[in-house]
Design a protein around this motif. Structure first.
Motif, mmCIF file in Angstrom:
data_model
loop_
_atom_site.group_PDB
_atom_site.id
_atom_site.type_symbol
_atom_site.label_atom_id
_atom_site.label_comp_id
_atom_site.label_asym_id
_atom_site.label_seq_id
_atom_site.Cartn_x
_atom_site.Cartn_y
_atom_site.Cartn_z
ATOM 1 N N PRO A 134 58.835 33.232 65.762
ATOM 2 C CA PRO A 134 58.458 34.344 64.883
ATOM 3 C C PRO A 134 58.280 35.675 65.603
ATOM 4 N N ILE A 135 57.847 35.646 66.870
ATOM 5 C CA ILE A 135 57.700 36.906 67.590
ATOM 6 C C ILE A 135 59.068 37.521 67.857
ATOM 7 N N HIS A 136 60.029 36.706 68.273
ATOM 8 C CA HIS A 136 61.382 37.222 68.463
ATOM 9 C C HIS A 136 61.930 37.783 67.144
ATOM 10 N N ALA A 137 61.684 37.065 66.057
ATOM 11 C CA ALA A 137 62.169 37.520 64.759
ATOM 12 C C ALA A 137 61.523 38.850 64.375
ATOM 13 N N LEU A 138 60.223 38.967 64.613
ATOM 14 C CA LEU A 138 59.524 40.214 64.302
ATOM 15 C C LEU A 138 60.079 41.367 65.135
ATOM 16 N N VAL A 139 60.284 41.122 66.425
ATOM 17 C CA VAL A 139 60.827 42.169 67.296
ATOM 18 C C VAL A 139 62.212 42.604 66.808
ATOM 19 N N GLU A 140 63.006 41.663 66.358
ATOM 20 C CA GLU A 140 64.338 41.996 65.849
ATOM 21 C C GLU A 140 64.244 42.885 64.616
ATOM 22 N N ILE A 141 63.309 42.581 63.732
ATOM 23 C CA ILE A 141 63.113 43.410 62.528
ATOM 24 C C ILE A 141 62.643 44.803 62.914
ATOM 25 N N LEU A 142 61.659 44.865 63.808
ATOM 26 C CA LEU A 142 61.109 46.153 64.213
ATOM 27 C C LEU A 142 62.166 47.014 64.906
ATOM 28 N N GLN A 143 62.994 46.381 65.726
ATOM 29 C CA GLN A 143 64.031 47.123 66.432
ATOM 30 C C GLN A 143 65.042 47.726 65.472
ATOM 31 N N SER A 144 65.189 47.099 64.307
ATOM 32 C CA SER A 144 66.196 47.574 63.349
ATOM 33 C C SER A 144 65.779 48.848 62.629
ATOM 34 N N PHE A 145 64.509 49.226 62.740
ATOM 35 C CA PHE A 145 64.023 50.385 62.006
ATOM 36 C C PHE A 145 64.501 51.716 62.591
ATOM 37 N N ARG A 146 64.821 51.750 63.868
ATOM 38 C CA ARG A 146 65.090 53.028 64.523
ATOM 39 C C ARG A 146 66.142 52.838 65.599
ATOM 40 N N ASN A 147 67.029 53.838 65.774
ATOM 41 C CA ASN A 147 68.049 53.725 66.812
ATOM 42 C C ASN A 147 67.613 54.445 68.086
ATOM 43 N N GLU A 148 68.492 54.443 69.084
ATOM 44 C CA GLU A 148 68.144 55.004 70.393
ATOM 45 C C GLU A 148 67.966 56.521 70.352
ATOM 46 N N ALA A 149 68.434 57.178 69.302
ATOM 47 C CA ALA A 149 68.283 58.629 69.164
ATOM 48 C C ALA A 149 67.014 58.999 68.394
ATOM 49 N N GLY A 150 66.190 58.004 68.076
ATOM 50 C CA GLY A 150 64.950 58.266 67.355
ATOM 51 C C GLY A 150 65.147 58.451 65.867
ATOM 52 N N VAL A 151 66.322 58.123 65.352
ATOM 53 C CA VAL A 151 66.617 58.272 63.934
ATOM 54 C C VAL A 151 66.251 56.985 63.203
ATOM 55 N N ILE A 152 65.545 57.096 62.099
ATOM 56 C CA ILE A 152 65.161 55.937 61.303
ATOM 57 C C ILE A 152 66.385 55.454 60.530
ATOM 58 N N THR A 153 66.678 54.162 60.638
ATOM 59 C CA THR A 153 67.944 53.626 60.130
ATOM 60 C C THR A 153 67.801 52.916 58.784
ATOM 61 N N VAL A 154 66.717 53.155 58.090
ATOM 62 C CA VAL A 154 66.521 52.583 56.756
ATOM 63 C C VAL A 154 67.382 53.359 55.762
ATOM 64 N N ASP A 155 68.226 52.670 55.030
ATOM 65 C CA ASP A 155 69.122 53.324 54.068
ATOM 66 C C ASP A 155 68.317 54.155 53.070
ATOM 67 N N GLY A 156 68.686 55.426 52.912
ATOM 68 C CA GLY A 156 68.054 56.298 51.937
ATOM 69 C C GLY A 156 66.770 56.959 52.401
#
Length: 458
Positions: A225-247
């Motif tokens: 579950p910790i790996h899964a959580l980290v994967e979810i959290l990493q998906s929120f933002r890219n390396e340029a600091g841009v939030i990657t949530v659609d809309g």
């Protein structure tokens, strides 16, 4: 020649400080039930002070929690009405051993008033009462009609105030709303805050196996579950600091050229920020200054993450669950409800196999901005400059004041944030204090403001 209200304030300074000390001595900690009676006494003290000022129809309105104090002076026929909002409750004092003096025994040292609530917000509420007293006692009248709305639950999120404002919207109706619960950039840089960011908070709970597992026996075969959580959290933002949530950015209103120029004129460098927070490099959304990132751009921050073994040494465990707390700061015209829906959809799309995710929604508030060029905002700048003798800084606040959302949506009046505290006042911390210099100049600034605003609204 000094204005008559200035002479009055100077002549009554010691008396007024004594009265302020009375208010500061009341331990009105709204979050602790043991201080319920103290908080009630603080409400009664404010009501008595309003009556002494000359306010009429002063009353304590009960709520499911602590009472709301209301008072009004409506004798300026044909003039606009100003609503002054503030709060008489304070934060807990823990850790008590770090206070140099008793937090509820006010003391002046180092040219500052030391006490819980001295800056946030009793001191600033008190200043509004005494500024109007100075004008009323020296001129016999006031430039506007005035109403006071002073609550006792701001430090616990104002849970009962929105319903109160909705129920008494006609009673509270006003043309301008004044709040002094913000701070200046520093003691010689008067500051008008003309907007605050909104808020959307939530918690992620990731559940995997029904119990903690031996990582040697099950690791590699069962999702962690910790790996899964980290994967979810990493998906929120890219390396340029841009939030990657659609809309996520669809409704963001770009900052104007005038505002950007005003920010640049403050000369608040990245180097000074790095020195202040103790980092070698800053990070944020590319293409924006550090001020724009913290004032006019939305964010998504992980505030806490936990799960698995946290004790001393190591334990070879594959944990059953993991958790994270996340908040987003929002800007006009983002809707916190819509943002939370987008975030939930994003989590569903980015949850890896082998775990289940539960989302708990927390605090939310709508962002607010009074137009930069609004007469009430510009009049505030002129009032500061008269007293401090330097140009006023115009800023947006990076934090959130959820009650502003209610006041804006229900009363539909421009909101002016004129604070006189400092970032170094240690509000919410041990040894909270309020500079006497800011107290004295703040009183004069408030008095000047009402006349500047009167001229601007003719």
């Amino acid at each position: 020649m000094k204005p008559v209200f200035q002479n009055y304030l100077e002549e009554h300074r010691e008396k007024h400080l004594g009265e302020l000390f009375e208010l500061l001595s009341l331990p009105s900690v709204s979050s602790l039930s043991e201080h319920k009676d103290d908080t009630q006494r603080a409400a009664e003290w404010v009501a008595h002070s309003l009556r002494q000022l000359g306010m009429e129809n002063v009353a304590l309105y009960p709520t499911a929690g602590h009472p709301v104090v209301y008072g009004e002076w409506l004798k300026a026929e044909g003039k606009p009405t100003v609503l002054i909002y503030g709060h008489y409750d304070v934060q807990p004092v823990d850790p008590l051993h770090l206070w140099e003096t008793d937090p509820f025994e006010p003391q002046i040292r180092n040219e500052a008033i030391y006490a819980r609530g001295s800056s946030d917000d009793k001191g600033q509420v008190f200043m509004h009462i005494k500024a109007l007293e100075a004008i009323l006692q020296t001129t016999g009248t006031l430039p506007f009609n005035f109403k006071f709305l002073i609550e006792g639950e701001e430090e616990v999120g104002s849970p009962n105030l929105p319903a109160f404002v909705e129920e008494y919207r006609e009673l509270l109706k006003a043309d301008v709303i004044m709040i002094s619960d913000t701070s200046m950039l520093d003691e010689d840089r008067p500051t008008v805050c003309y907007g605050v960011r909104g808020l959307a908070g939530f918690q992620l709970d990731v559940k995997g196996p029904k119990r903690d597992l031996h990582s040697g026996l099950y690791g590699g075969a069962v999702q962690n579950p910790i790996h899964a959580l980290v994967e979810i959290l990493q998906s929120f933002r890219n390396e340029a600091g841009v939030i990657t949530v659609d809309g996520f950015y669809d409704r963001v209103v770009p900052v104007t050229d005038e505002e950007r120029a005003a920010f640049q004129s403050l000369n608040m460098t990245e180097e000074s920020l790095k020195e202040e927070v103790g980092v070698k490099e800053l990070f944020g959304e590319q293409g924006y200054s550090h001020l724009e990132r913290t004032w006019v751009r939305p964010t998504l921050e992980i505030n806490g993450i936990y799960g698995g073994f946290e004790g001393e040494g190591i334990k070879t465990v594959l944990p059953s669950e993991a958790h994270a707390k996340i908040t987003c700061r929002l800007v006009p015209d983002q809707d916190p409800e819509e943002i939370l829906e987008l975030l939930q959809e994003h989590v569903k799309k980015n949850t890896p196999p082998g775990v289940e995710v539960n989302i708990t929604l927390f605090d939310k508030g709508t962002p607010y901005v009074t137009p930069f060029e609004h007469p009430a905002i510009q009049a505030a700048g002129r009032a500061y400059e008269k007293v401090f003798g330097v140009p006023t800084a115009f800023t947006r606040g990076g934090g959130s004041l959820p009650i502003i959302t209610t006041l804006d949506e229900v009363l539909k009046a421009p909101i002016v944030l004129m604070g006189f505290g400092l970032p170094t006042d240690q509000v919410h911390s041990p040894n909270e204090h309020f500079k006497l210099k800011n107290y004295d100049k703040g009183l004069l600034t408030i008095c000047h403001y009402w006349y500047e605003l009167e001229e601007a609204m003719k």
